[in-house]
Design a protein around this motif. Structure first.
Motif, PDB file in Angstrom:
ATOM      1  N   GLU A 185      -7.162   9.780   0.110  1.00  0.00           N
ATOM      2  CA  GLU A 185      -7.103   8.617   0.697  1.00  0.00           C
ATOM      3  C   GLU A 185      -8.449   7.707   0.073  1.00  0.00           C
ATOM      4  OE1 GLU A 185      -5.539   6.028   4.328  1.00  0.00           O
ATOM      5  OE2 GLU A 185      -6.122   8.115   4.585  1.00  0.00           O
ATOM      6  N   ARG A 186      -8.282   6.790  -0.515  1.00  0.00           N
ATOM      7  CA  ARG A 186      -9.288   5.737  -0.772  1.00  0.00           C
ATOM      8  C   ARG A 186      -8.989   4.836   0.277  1.00  0.00           C
ATOM      9  NH1 ARG A 186      -8.302   8.172  -5.447  1.00  0.00           N
ATOM     10  NH2 ARG A 186     -10.165   8.994  -6.589  1.00  0.00           N
ATOM     11  N   LEU A 187     -10.146   4.647   0.863  1.00  0.00           N
ATOM     12  CA  LEU A 187     -10.449   3.244   2.120  1.00  0.00           C
ATOM     13  C   LEU A 187     -10.485   2.154   1.673  1.00  0.00           C
ATOM     14  CD1 LEU A 187     -12.187   5.914   4.452  1.00  0.00           C
ATOM     15  CD2 LEU A 187      -9.606   5.436   4.231  1.00  0.00           C
ATOM     16  N   LYS A 188     -10.943   1.877   0.412  1.00  0.00           N
ATOM     17  CA  LYS A 188     -11.066   0.587  -0.367  1.00  0.00           C
ATOM     18  C   LYS A 188     -10.919   0.511  -1.747  1.00  0.00           C
ATOM     19  CE  LYS A 188     -15.985   0.052   0.209  1.00  0.00           C
ATOM     20  NZ  LYS A 188     -17.037  -0.768   0.872  1.00  0.00           N
ATOM     21  N   GLY A 189     -10.947  -0.560  -2.315  1.00  0.00           N
ATOM     22  CA  GLY A 189     -11.035  -0.480  -3.925  1.00  0.00           C
ATOM     23  C   GLY A 189      -9.684  -0.134  -4.529  1.00  0.00           C
ATOM     24  N   THR A 190      -8.618  -0.274  -3.820  1.00  0.00           N
ATOM     25  CA  THR A 190      -7.236   0.144  -4.470  1.00  0.00           C
ATOM     26  C   THR A 190      -6.529  -1.066  -4.907  1.00  0.00           C
ATOM     27  OG1 THR A 190      -6.357   0.034  -2.158  1.00  0.00           O
ATOM     28  CG2 THR A 190      -7.367   2.295  -2.862  1.00  0.00           C
ATOM     29  N   GLU A 191      -6.857  -2.078  -4.458  1.00  0.00           N
ATOM     30  CA  GLU A 191      -5.916  -3.435  -4.866  1.00  0.00           C
ATOM     31  C   GLU A 191      -6.038  -3.444  -6.396  1.00  0.00           C
ATOM     32  OE1 GLU A 191      -5.735  -8.322  -3.904  1.00  0.00           O
ATOM     33  OE2 GLU A 191      -7.217  -7.146  -2.913  1.00  0.00           O
ATOM     34  N   THR A 192      -5.152  -4.166  -7.015  1.00  0.00           N
ATOM     35  CA  THR A 192      -5.353  -4.311  -8.351  1.00  0.00           C
ATOM     36  C   THR A 192      -4.606  -5.729  -8.743  1.00  0.00           C
ATOM     37  OG1 THR A 192      -3.072  -3.283  -8.915  1.00  0.00           O
ATOM     38  CG2 THR A 192      -5.065  -1.993  -9.279  1.00  0.00           C
ATOM     39  N   VAL A 193      -5.101  -6.214 -10.038  1.00  0.00           N
ATOM     40  CA  VAL A 193      -4.500  -7.429 -10.608  1.00  0.00           C
ATOM     41  C   VAL A 193      -4.231  -7.221 -11.995  1.00  0.00           C
ATOM     42  CG1 VAL A 193      -5.955  -8.998  -8.904  1.00  0.00           C
ATOM     43  CG2 VAL A 193      -6.798  -8.345 -11.054  1.00  0.00           C
ATOM     44  N   PRO A 194      -3.051  -7.694 -12.464  1.00  0.00           N
ATOM     45  CA  PRO A 194      -2.866  -7.686 -13.753  1.00  0.00           C
ATOM     46  C   PRO A 194      -3.575  -8.122 -14.799  1.00  0.00           C
ATOM     47  CG  PRO A 194      -1.390  -9.300 -12.740  1.00  0.00           C
ATOM     48  CD  PRO A 194      -2.171  -8.817 -11.753  1.00  0.00           C
ATOM     49  N   PRO A 195      -3.497  -7.736 -16.006  1.00  0.00           N
ATOM     50  CA  PRO A 195      -4.165  -8.536 -17.190  1.00  0.00           C
ATOM     51  C   PRO A 195      -3.607  -9.989 -17.223  1.00  0.00           C
ATOM     52  CG  PRO A 195      -2.916  -6.944 -18.216  1.00  0.00           C
ATOM     53  CD  PRO A 195      -2.999  -6.670 -16.745  1.00  0.00           C
ATOM     54  N   SER A 196      -4.470 -11.042 -17.804  1.00  0.00           N
ATOM     55  CA  SER A 196      -4.057 -12.256 -17.850  1.00  0.00           C
ATOM     56  C   SER A 196      -4.628 -12.977 -18.831  1.00  0.00           C
ATOM     57  CB  SER A 196      -4.136 -12.822 -16.508  1.00  0.00           C
ATOM     58  OG  SER A 196      -5.944 -12.811 -16.299  1.00  0.00           O
ATOM     59  N   THR A 197      -4.149 -14.507 -19.017  1.00  0.00           N
ATOM     60  CA  THR A 197      -4.979 -15.377 -19.559  1.00  0.00           C
ATOM     61  C   THR A 197      -5.628 -16.503 -18.743  1.00  0.00           C
ATOM     62  OG1 THR A 197      -3.645 -15.309 -21.689  1.00  0.00           O
ATOM     63  CG2 THR A 197      -5.085 -17.213 -21.384  1.00  0.00           C
ATOM     64  N   ASP A 198      -6.941 -16.358 -18.452  1.00  0.00           N
ATOM     65  CA  ASP A 198      -7.495 -17.518 -17.453  1.00  0.00           C
ATOM     66  C   ASP A 198      -7.344 -18.981 -17.999  1.00  0.00           C
ATOM     67  OD1 ASP A 198      -9.367 -19.291 -16.287  1.00  0.00           O
ATOM     68  OD2 ASP A 198     -10.290 -17.213 -15.351  1.00  0.00           O
ATOM     69  N   PRO A 199      -6.614 -19.600 -17.392  1.00  0.00           N
ATOM     70  CA  PRO A 199      -6.182 -21.196 -17.872  1.00  0.00           C
ATOM     71  C   PRO A 199      -7.633 -22.181 -17.886  1.00  0.00           C
ATOM     72  CG  PRO A 199      -5.359 -20.986 -15.372  1.00  0.00           C
ATOM     73  CD  PRO A 199      -5.887 -19.499 -16.031  1.00  0.00           C
ATOM     74  N   LYS A 200      -8.625 -21.593 -17.199  1.00  0.00           N
ATOM     75  CA  LYS A 200      -9.838 -22.376 -17.186  1.00  0.00           C
ATOM     76  C   LYS A 200     -10.771 -22.045 -18.341  1.00  0.00           C
ATOM     77  CE  LYS A 200     -10.036 -23.313 -12.159  1.00  0.00           C
ATOM     78  NZ  LYS A 200     -10.750 -23.264 -10.815  1.00  0.00           N
TER      79      LYS A 200
END
Length: 304
Positions: free
Chosen positions: A27-42
Protein backbone atom coordinates in the motif's frame (compact mmCIF):
# COMPACT_ATOMS: atom_id res chain seq x y z
CA UNK A 1 -6.12 -17.60 11.77
CA UNK A 2 -8.85 -15.48 10.29
CA UNK A 3 -7.77 -14.69 6.68
CA UNK A 4 -9.23 -11.21 7.03
CA UNK A 5 -6.97 -10.43 9.98
CA UNK A 6 -3.87 -11.65 8.13
CA UNK A 7 -4.70 -9.41 5.18
CA UNK A 8 -4.67 -6.35 7.45
CA UNK A 9 -1.60 -7.28 9.49
CA UNK A 10 1.39 -5.08 8.63
CA UNK A 11 4.79 -6.63 8.02
CA UNK A 12 6.85 -3.50 7.28
CA UNK A 13 5.88 0.16 7.35
CA UNK A 14 7.66 3.35 6.38
CA UNK A 15 5.35 6.14 7.59
CA UNK A 16 4.17 8.52 4.85
CA UNK A 17 5.73 6.31 2.13
CA UNK A 18 4.38 2.75 2.02
CA UNK A 19 3.56 -0.36 3.99
CA UNK A 20 3.79 -4.06 3.21
CA UNK A 21 1.17 -6.41 4.65
CA UNK A 22 1.94 -9.94 5.73
CA UNK A 23 -0.01 -11.31 2.77
CA UNK A 24 2.45 -9.47 0.48
CA UNK A 25 0.13 -6.64 -0.49
CA UNK A 26 1.79 -3.22 -0.89
CA UNK A 27 0.00 0.00 0.00
CA UNK A 28 1.49 3.32 -1.11
CA UNK A 29 0.57 6.09 1.30
CA UNK A 30 1.03 8.96 -1.14
CA UNK A 31 2.03 9.66 -4.72
CA UNK A 32 -0.74 7.51 -6.18
CA UNK A 33 -2.82 10.26 -7.84
CA UNK A 34 -2.47 10.48 -11.61
CA UNK A 35 -3.40 12.93 -14.35
CA UNK A 36 -3.89 12.05 -18.03
CA UNK A 37 -1.65 13.28 -20.84
CA UNK A 38 -2.89 16.52 -22.33
CA UNK A 39 -2.29 19.65 -24.36
CA UNK A 40 -1.64 22.68 -22.15
CA UNK A 41 -3.76 25.57 -23.49
CA UNK A 42 -1.37 28.19 -22.09
CA UNK A 43 1.99 26.83 -23.25
CA UNK A 44 1.01 24.52 -26.07
CA UNK A 45 2.98 21.64 -24.50
CA UNK A 46 1.60 18.29 -25.62
CA UNK A 47 2.08 14.99 -23.84
CA UNK A 48 1.27 11.36 -24.48
CA UNK A 49 1.98 8.00 -22.88
CA UNK A 50 4.11 5.43 -24.67
CA UNK A 51 5.27 1.85 -24.08
CA UNK A 52 9.00 1.25 -24.35
CA UNK A 53 8.97 -2.50 -23.70
CA UNK A 54 5.92 -4.72 -23.98
CA UNK A 55 7.93 -7.50 -22.36
CA UNK A 56 8.70 -5.69 -19.09
CA UNK A 57 5.96 -3.07 -19.20
CA UNK A 58 8.50 -0.22 -19.14
CA UNK A 59 6.73 2.96 -20.21
CA UNK A 60 7.07 6.73 -20.25
CA UNK A 61 5.25 10.00 -20.75
CA UNK A 62 6.72 12.14 -23.51
CA UNK A 63 6.34 15.92 -23.71
CA UNK A 64 6.66 18.10 -26.81
CA UNK A 65 6.89 21.91 -26.66
CA UNK A 66 4.93 24.21 -28.95
CA UNK A 67 6.74 24.09 -32.26
CA UNK A 68 7.55 27.49 -33.75
CA UNK A 69 9.90 25.96 -36.35
CA UNK A 70 9.07 22.27 -37.02
CA UNK A 71 12.35 21.84 -38.93
CA UNK A 72 14.47 22.76 -35.90
CA UNK A 73 15.76 19.80 -33.91
CA UNK A 74 15.44 20.19 -30.13
CA UNK A 75 17.45 18.88 -27.17
CA UNK A 76 16.15 15.79 -25.41
CA UNK A 77 15.87 15.58 -21.62
CA UNK A 78 15.44 12.07 -20.27
CA UNK A 79 13.87 12.70 -16.86
CA UNK A 80 13.76 10.15 -14.02
CA UNK A 81 11.34 10.89 -11.18
CA UNK A 82 12.00 10.56 -7.46
CA UNK A 83 9.93 9.10 -4.63
CA UNK A 84 12.28 6.81 -2.67
CA UNK A 85 12.18 4.33 -5.60
CA UNK A 86 8.68 3.43 -4.35
CA UNK A 87 6.12 6.21 -4.85
CA UNK A 88 5.15 8.75 -7.55
CA UNK A 89 5.32 8.31 -11.32
CA UNK A 90 5.53 10.44 -14.48
CA UNK A 91 1.72 10.44 -14.36
CA UNK A 92 1.41 12.02 -10.91
CA UNK A 93 0.48 15.73 -10.85
CA UNK A 94 3.84 16.69 -9.31
CA UNK A 95 5.91 15.14 -12.05
CA UNK A 96 3.58 15.77 -14.96
CA UNK A 97 3.55 19.48 -14.12
CA UNK A 98 7.31 19.61 -13.54
CA UNK A 99 8.12 17.88 -16.83
CA UNK A 100 5.67 20.11 -18.71
CA UNK A 101 7.26 23.20 -17.15
CA UNK A 102 10.77 22.11 -18.15
CA UNK A 103 9.52 21.31 -21.66
CA UNK A 104 8.04 24.77 -22.09
CA UNK A 105 10.75 26.83 -20.40
CA UNK A 106 13.77 25.06 -21.92
CA UNK A 107 12.12 24.27 -25.28
CA UNK A 108 13.09 20.61 -25.07
CA UNK A 109 11.49 17.25 -25.68
CA UNK A 110 11.16 15.45 -22.33
CA UNK A 111 10.96 11.69 -21.93
CA UNK A 112 9.75 11.05 -18.37
CA UNK A 113 10.55 7.44 -17.49
CA UNK A 114 8.10 5.16 -15.69
CA UNK A 115 10.55 2.63 -14.26
CA UNK A 116 9.25 -0.34 -12.31
CA UNK A 117 9.12 0.53 -8.62
CA UNK A 118 10.14 -1.23 -5.44
CA UNK A 119 9.20 -3.13 -3.35
CA UNK A 120 7.33 -5.26 -5.92
CA UNK A 121 10.38 -4.87 -8.18
CA UNK A 122 13.38 -4.60 -5.83
CA UNK A 123 16.38 -2.57 -6.88
CA UNK A 124 18.36 -2.76 -9.10
CA UNK A 125 15.34 -3.24 -11.45
CA UNK A 126 14.83 0.55 -11.61
CA UNK A 127 18.50 0.99 -12.58
CA UNK A 128 18.11 -1.45 -15.47
CA UNK A 129 14.81 0.11 -16.58
CA UNK A 130 16.34 3.60 -16.61
CA UNK A 131 19.29 2.42 -18.67
CA UNK A 132 16.96 0.61 -21.08
CA UNK A 133 14.89 3.80 -21.47
CA UNK A 134 17.97 5.84 -22.34
CA UNK A 135 19.10 3.24 -24.89
CA UNK A 136 15.57 3.08 -26.33
CA UNK A 137 15.55 6.84 -26.84
CA UNK A 138 19.05 6.88 -28.37
CA UNK A 139 18.03 4.18 -30.86
CA UNK A 140 15.82 6.80 -32.56
CA UNK A 141 18.89 8.65 -33.85
CA UNK A 142 18.51 6.83 -37.18
CA UNK A 143 15.07 8.53 -37.48
CA UNK A 144 13.41 5.14 -37.74
CA UNK A 145 12.36 4.40 -34.15
CA UNK A 146 8.86 3.61 -32.90
CA UNK A 147 8.19 7.12 -31.49
CA UNK A 148 7.60 9.85 -34.09
CA UNK A 149 8.26 12.76 -31.73
CA UNK A 150 11.79 11.48 -31.14
CA UNK A 151 12.37 10.69 -34.81
CA UNK A 152 11.13 14.05 -36.04
CA UNK A 153 12.12 16.64 -33.45
CA UNK A 154 15.19 15.57 -31.41
CA UNK A 155 18.82 16.56 -31.87
CA UNK A 156 20.61 13.46 -30.58
CA UNK A 157 23.85 15.40 -30.21
CA UNK A 158 22.17 17.33 -27.40
CA UNK A 159 20.84 14.79 -24.91
CA UNK A 160 20.52 15.55 -21.19
CA UNK A 161 19.59 13.24 -18.34
CA UNK A 162 18.06 14.58 -15.13
CA UNK A 163 16.19 13.45 -12.07
CA UNK A 164 15.37 14.32 -8.50
CA UNK A 165 16.01 12.48 -5.23
CA UNK A 166 15.96 8.72 -6.00
CA UNK A 167 15.61 9.68 -9.65
CA UNK A 168 18.90 11.55 -9.38
CA UNK A 169 20.52 8.35 -8.11
CA UNK A 170 19.22 6.58 -11.21
CA UNK A 171 20.32 9.50 -13.39
CA UNK A 172 23.89 9.28 -12.17
CA UNK A 173 23.84 5.53 -12.74
CA UNK A 174 22.78 5.69 -16.39
CA UNK A 175 25.12 8.56 -17.29
CA UNK A 176 28.01 6.79 -15.59
CA UNK A 177 27.10 3.58 -17.38
CA UNK A 178 27.06 5.45 -20.68
CA UNK A 179 30.62 6.55 -19.92
CA UNK A 180 31.77 3.04 -19.01
CA UNK A 181 29.85 0.96 -21.57
CA UNK A 182 29.21 3.56 -24.28
CA UNK A 183 25.88 4.76 -25.68
CA UNK A 184 25.19 4.28 -29.38
CA UNK A 185 23.40 6.97 -31.33
CA UNK A 186 23.33 9.82 -28.83
CA UNK A 187 25.68 12.26 -27.14
CA UNK A 188 24.94 13.07 -23.51
CA UNK A 189 25.89 16.72 -23.08
CA UNK A 190 24.94 17.14 -19.44
CA UNK A 191 23.44 15.65 -16.30
CA UNK A 192 21.13 17.45 -13.84
CA UNK A 193 20.76 16.17 -10.28
CA UNK A 194 17.95 17.74 -8.22
CA UNK A 195 18.50 17.07 -4.50
CA UNK A 196 20.01 13.62 -5.09
CA UNK A 197 19.49 10.69 -2.75
CA UNK A 198 23.00 9.40 -2.17
CA UNK A 199 22.17 8.19 1.34
CA UNK A 200 22.72 9.93 4.66
CA UNK A 201 23.18 7.05 7.08
CA UNK A 202 19.57 6.97 8.20
CA UNK A 203 17.79 5.10 5.43
CA UNK A 204 19.50 1.73 5.79
CA UNK A 205 16.25 0.00 6.80
CA UNK A 206 14.55 1.22 3.64
CA UNK A 207 17.42 -0.05 1.51
CA UNK A 208 17.29 -3.41 3.28
CA UNK A 209 13.70 -3.79 2.14
CA UNK A 210 13.86 -2.37 -1.39
CA UNK A 211 17.48 -3.23 -2.28
CA UNK A 212 18.34 -6.48 -0.48
CA UNK A 213 21.54 -7.02 -2.48
CA UNK A 214 22.88 -3.55 -1.61
CA UNK A 215 26.26 -3.59 0.15
CA UNK A 216 25.38 -0.85 2.63
CA UNK A 217 25.27 2.92 2.40
CA UNK A 218 28.69 3.10 0.79
CA UNK A 219 27.63 0.86 -2.10
CA UNK A 220 28.48 2.97 -5.20
CA UNK A 221 25.00 2.32 -6.57
CA UNK A 222 23.50 4.44 -3.79
CA UNK A 223 26.54 6.52 -2.85
CA UNK A 224 28.46 7.10 -6.10
CA UNK A 225 30.92 9.42 -4.38
CA UNK A 226 32.54 6.21 -3.13
CA UNK A 227 32.90 4.74 -6.61
CA UNK A 228 36.58 4.35 -7.63
CA UNK A 229 35.40 4.66 -11.26
CA UNK A 230 33.47 7.89 -10.65
CA UNK A 231 35.64 9.77 -13.15
CA UNK A 232 34.28 7.69 -16.05
CA UNK A 233 30.98 9.58 -16.05
CA UNK A 234 29.61 9.86 -19.59
CA UNK A 235 29.11 13.61 -20.04
CA UNK A 236 31.12 16.80 -19.79
CA UNK A 237 28.79 19.01 -17.73
CA UNK A 238 27.04 18.29 -14.43
CA UNK A 239 24.64 20.50 -12.47
CA UNK A 240 23.80 19.57 -8.88
CA UNK A 241 21.04 21.25 -6.86
CA UNK A 242 20.92 21.02 -3.07
CA UNK A 243 18.63 22.57 -0.46
CA UNK A 244 19.88 23.93 2.86
CA UNK A 245 17.34 22.07 5.01
CA UNK A 246 17.44 18.81 3.03
CA UNK A 247 18.46 15.80 5.10
CA UNK A 248 20.28 14.52 1.99
CA UNK A 249 22.31 17.70 1.52
CA UNK A 250 25.69 16.57 2.89
CA UNK A 251 26.05 13.53 0.64
CA UNK A 252 25.26 15.67 -2.42
CA UNK A 253 28.03 18.08 -1.47
CA UNK A 254 30.38 15.12 -0.90
CA UNK A 255 29.50 13.82 -4.37
CA UNK A 256 30.33 17.22 -5.86
CA UNK A 257 33.72 17.26 -4.14
CA UNK A 258 34.46 13.65 -5.11
CA UNK A 259 33.59 14.29 -8.75
CA UNK A 260 35.99 17.26 -8.89
CA UNK A 261 38.80 15.05 -7.54
CA UNK A 262 37.99 11.97 -9.63
CA UNK A 263 40.03 12.79 -12.70
CA UNK A 264 36.89 13.44 -14.73
CA UNK A 265 37.59 16.16 -17.27
CA UNK A 266 34.27 17.97 -17.17
CA UNK A 267 32.72 20.92 -15.36
CA UNK A 268 30.48 20.46 -12.31
CA UNK A 269 28.40 23.18 -10.67
CA UNK A 270 26.48 23.00 -7.41
CA UNK A 271 23.78 25.42 -6.32
CA UNK A 272 22.22 25.50 -2.85
CA UNK A 273 18.78 26.97 -2.14
CA UNK A 274 18.92 28.66 1.24
CA UNK A 275 16.11 27.99 3.70
CA UNK A 276 14.51 25.33 1.50
CA UNK A 277 13.79 21.63 1.99
CA UNK A 278 13.92 18.53 -0.15
CA UNK A 279 12.38 18.96 -3.66
CA UNK A 280 10.68 22.20 -2.59
CA UNK A 281 10.46 23.22 -6.25
CA UNK A 282 7.95 20.44 -6.95
CA UNK A 283 5.58 21.52 -4.20
CA UNK A 284 5.90 25.29 -4.67
CA UNK A 285 6.94 25.79 -8.30
CA UNK A 286 5.93 29.46 -8.41
CA UNK A 287 8.12 30.61 -5.49
CA UNK A 288 11.10 32.78 -6.40
CA UNK A 289 13.71 30.13 -5.62
CA UNK A 290 11.90 27.47 -7.64
CA UNK A 291 11.63 29.84 -10.58
CA UNK A 292 15.35 30.59 -10.29
CA UNK A 293 16.12 26.86 -10.16
CA UNK A 294 14.19 26.21 -13.38
CA UNK A 295 15.84 29.15 -15.10
CA UNK A 296 19.23 27.71 -14.19
CA UNK A 297 18.19 24.44 -15.80
CA UNK A 298 17.09 26.35 -18.91
CA UNK A 299 20.48 28.09 -19.10
CA UNK A 300 22.33 24.81 -18.51
CA UNK A 301 20.47 23.03 -21.33
CA UNK A 302 20.67 25.86 -23.85
CA UNK A 303 24.23 27.03 -23.39
CA UNK A 304 26.64 26.18 -26.19
Amino acid sequence: MDPKSSSTEISVEFPTIFRIYKDGRVERLKGTETVPPSTDPKTGVRSKDIVLSHESGLSARIFLPKLTDPTRKLPLLVFIHGGAFVIESPYSPLYHNHAALLTSEANVVVLSVNYRRAPEHPLPVAYEDSWEALQWAAAHSNRNGPEAWLNDYVNFDRVFVGGDSAGATLTHHVVHRAGVDGLSGAKIVGMILFHPFFGNGKLDKLLEVIFPECNGLDDPRVNPGKDPKLGKIGCRRVLVFVAEKDFLRDRAWAYYESLKKSGWGGVVEILESEGEDHVFHLFNPSCDKAVALVQKVVSFINQD
